[in-house]
Scaffold this active site. Structure first.
Site, short mmCIF file in Angstrom:
data_model
loop_
_atom_site.label_atom_id
_atom_site.label_comp_id
_atom_site.label_asym_id
_atom_site.label_seq_id
_atom_site.Cartn_x
_atom_site.Cartn_y
_atom_site.Cartn_z
N SER A 228 0.75 -1.14 0.10
CA SER A 228 -0.13 -0.03 0.02
C SER A 228 0.72 1.30 0.09
CB SER A 228 -1.00 -0.19 1.20
OG SER A 228 -1.89 0.67 1.09
N ASP A 454 -8.56 -4.52 -6.16
CA ASP A 454 -8.29 -3.81 -4.90
C ASP A 454 -9.34 -2.41 -4.81
OD1 ASP A 454 -6.81 -2.30 -2.91
OD2 ASP A 454 -5.01 -3.38 -3.31
N HIS A 484 -7.48 -6.01 -0.64
CA HIS A 484 -6.42 -5.04 -0.78
C HIS A 484 -4.99 -5.79 -0.45
CE1 HIS A 484 -4.44 -1.32 -0.54
NE2 HIS A 484 -3.99 -1.40 0.97
#
Length: 515
Positions: A228, A454, A484
């Site tokens: 991320s 995602d 995610h």
């Protein structure tokens, strides 16, 4: 757990180790003038995490009985003044489990946010990385501004409760003014409590910390796994230190070409896609879906619930009520992972019956609130890093002008994502740039993984990162999945490709696709 979308990109929460309690983190006059690359880390058993790190117990031993070790690394508070005051960066490691002769080095993890503590994140996901541990010491850290690494502080728990439960999607001038005033109060509290730290939590400075970490750990190259926001941090590192990049993996990739506005709009699209997928999945259940009989009915009933909560909250976790904003956070939390969809269904079913406790628990997890009512510094750190990194300062007028566009891409989440753009209005520190620079000519290959489902870092960001890194650097790998991130999704295809790269140096073919 992942962070709310009001915070730039999702991540995995965690907690840190003991440092000094000075306002700048751990100011140390004795360290001035010291060559910090020569410092020796003092590894010890990890303590229990502090409140700012989320609380809880010290990490349990690893499956083979080895214990987690923690240490503190000194780094300059201000990298423009490397001989000035220092702060402490909290580190954690699990030493390699295999033959020491086959050890490659230290594999450094960042779990995202920004604002997530790697000191708690790494033990929480250690099982996923057990194979990588055969040839690497697994290492993570609390980035500057996070946890006990000069953690940013703003409002107390009571103030955060009030801030998060307020109406985050105002419907009239009075509600707009209240949201603007509460945002200003929150930002003023950050300046009051952490004013010395706020100018020094930019991603570029965290990247310089990582290069110092590489040297202190004894590695000639940085071996890195970023998730991320960790992909943005990794990209900035590659730009600043292209020749120092070893084997690196970016998973759940932040689009480095977007402004905050574009990023928020992209997240609105991503979460709407995740909601569409959840709704279809729920409606397809043989045993029935208590939320609705069709995908459209599922979405309509969720929208109706949120509209009703706007004017009439229901009981949540005593003594708090479930407001529209908290319910939205709970829904967003569940959409981060397909594994949480069943809890979303249960939480919605309970809410229709007047019980908002499960949706509130999901929101609490998202916002870093523990069962004792205390918050980690997840939200303050996230806001501080975002605002220090990005120049744009959006106004209420900017948001109201953009609302139609946001609502068009996400009828349910558009307002929420649009209004969160005012988080940095009146921030005490100017932003560094419109976008991060991740161009890294000459860097070693970096595996960049995009997940087609995602919600928080939409799939298109992976291709944008590959292009921005430059020719011959980014190697794109696509995972056709939900949630995610990809490596911890359960996909053997993704895991085998990444493991072969990190353990054996076998770079996957560019454009590879994992079903």
């Amino acid at each position: 757990m992942p962070l709310p979308p009001r915070l730039r990109a999702a991540a995995l929460t965690a907690t840190a180790m003991l440092l000094c309690a000075l306002p700048t983190g751990c100011g140390d006059d004795d360290a001035k003038g010291e060559d910090l690359t020569d410092q020796k880390l003092s590894w010890k058993d990890c303590p229990a995490p502090s409140t700012s790190e989320g609380g809880g117990q010290a990490p349990s031993p690893l499956p083979d009985g080895d214990v987690w070790q923690c240490a503190t690394m000194k780094t300059p508070l201000d990298w423009d003044d490397p001989d000035g005051d220092t702060i402490g960066i909290a580190l954690i490691r699990a030493e390699a489990s295999g033959d020491r002769n086959s050890r490659i080095g230290s594999l450094v993890f960042n779990f995202g946010g920004p604002g997530s503590s790697g000191v708690t994140g790494l033990p929480a996901f250690a099982d996923d990385f057990a194979k990588l541990r055969t040839r690497y010491d697994l290492v993570s850290f609390d980035p500057r501004g996070v946890g006990r690494s000069a953690g940013v502080e703003c409002e107390d728990a009571e103030g955060l409760d009030e801030y998060l439960q307020q109406d985050m999607t105002p419907d009239d001038d009075a509600e707009e003014e209240k949201l603007r005033d509460s945002t200003e109060s929150f930002n003023s509290a950050c300046e009051k409590e952490s004013g010395v730290t706020l100018p020094h939590v930019r991603t570029t400075e965290a990247a310089r910390d990582m290069d110092l970490m590489r040297q202190v750990l004894g590695d000639s190259k940085l071996y890195y796994f970023g998730i991320s926001y960790g992909t943005e941090l990794g990209g900035v590192y590659a730009h600043l230190f292209p020749k120092n990049v070893g084997r690196a993996v970016f998973d759940a990739v932040v689009d480095p070409t977007q402004t905050p506005e574009q990023g928020s709009l992209g997240q609105a699209k991503g979460f709407q896609l995740a909601l569409d997928n959840y709704a279809r999945d729920c409606a397809s259940k043989k045993e029935g879906c208590p939320v609705g009989d069709t995908a459209q009915e599922v979405k309509d009933r969720i929208a109706a619930l949120l509209k009703e909560l706007d004017g009439k909250p229901i009981p949540g976790v005593f003594p708090r009520d479930l407001t529209q904003s908290i319910a939205t956070d709970g829904i967003l939390q569940a959409l981060y992972s397909k594994d949480l969809w069943e809890y979303l269904t249960q939480g919605l079913d309970q809410a229709y019956q007047g019980d908002g406790s499960l949706l509130m628990l999901l929101a609490d997890s998202l916002n870093g609130r523990n069962e004792d009512g205390e918050y980690s510094n997840l939200i303050p750190a996230n806001v501080a890093i975002n605002c220090a990194d990005y120049k744009p300062r959006y106004t209420v007028e900017d948001v109201t002008a953009k609302l139609p566009e946001f609502r068009a891409v996400s009828p349910l989440f558009g307002d929420t994502l649009a209004w969160q753009m005012i988080s940095c209005t009146d921030w005490a520190v100017p932003g560094a740039a419109d976008r991060p620079d991740v161009s890294a000519p000459g860097a070693a290959p970096i595996v960049v993984i995009g997940n087609t489902g995602d919600p928080a870092t939409p799939y298109q960001g992976a291709r944008k990162m590959v292009e921005a890194l430059g020719e011959g650097v980014g190697v794109e790998l696509t995972y056709k999945g939900q949630g995610h991130g990809a490596y911890s999704s359960g996909s053997k295809c993704v895991r085998n490709a990444v493991d072969a790269y990190l353990l054996q140096g076998k770079t996957p073919e560019a454009g590879s696709v994992c079903p």
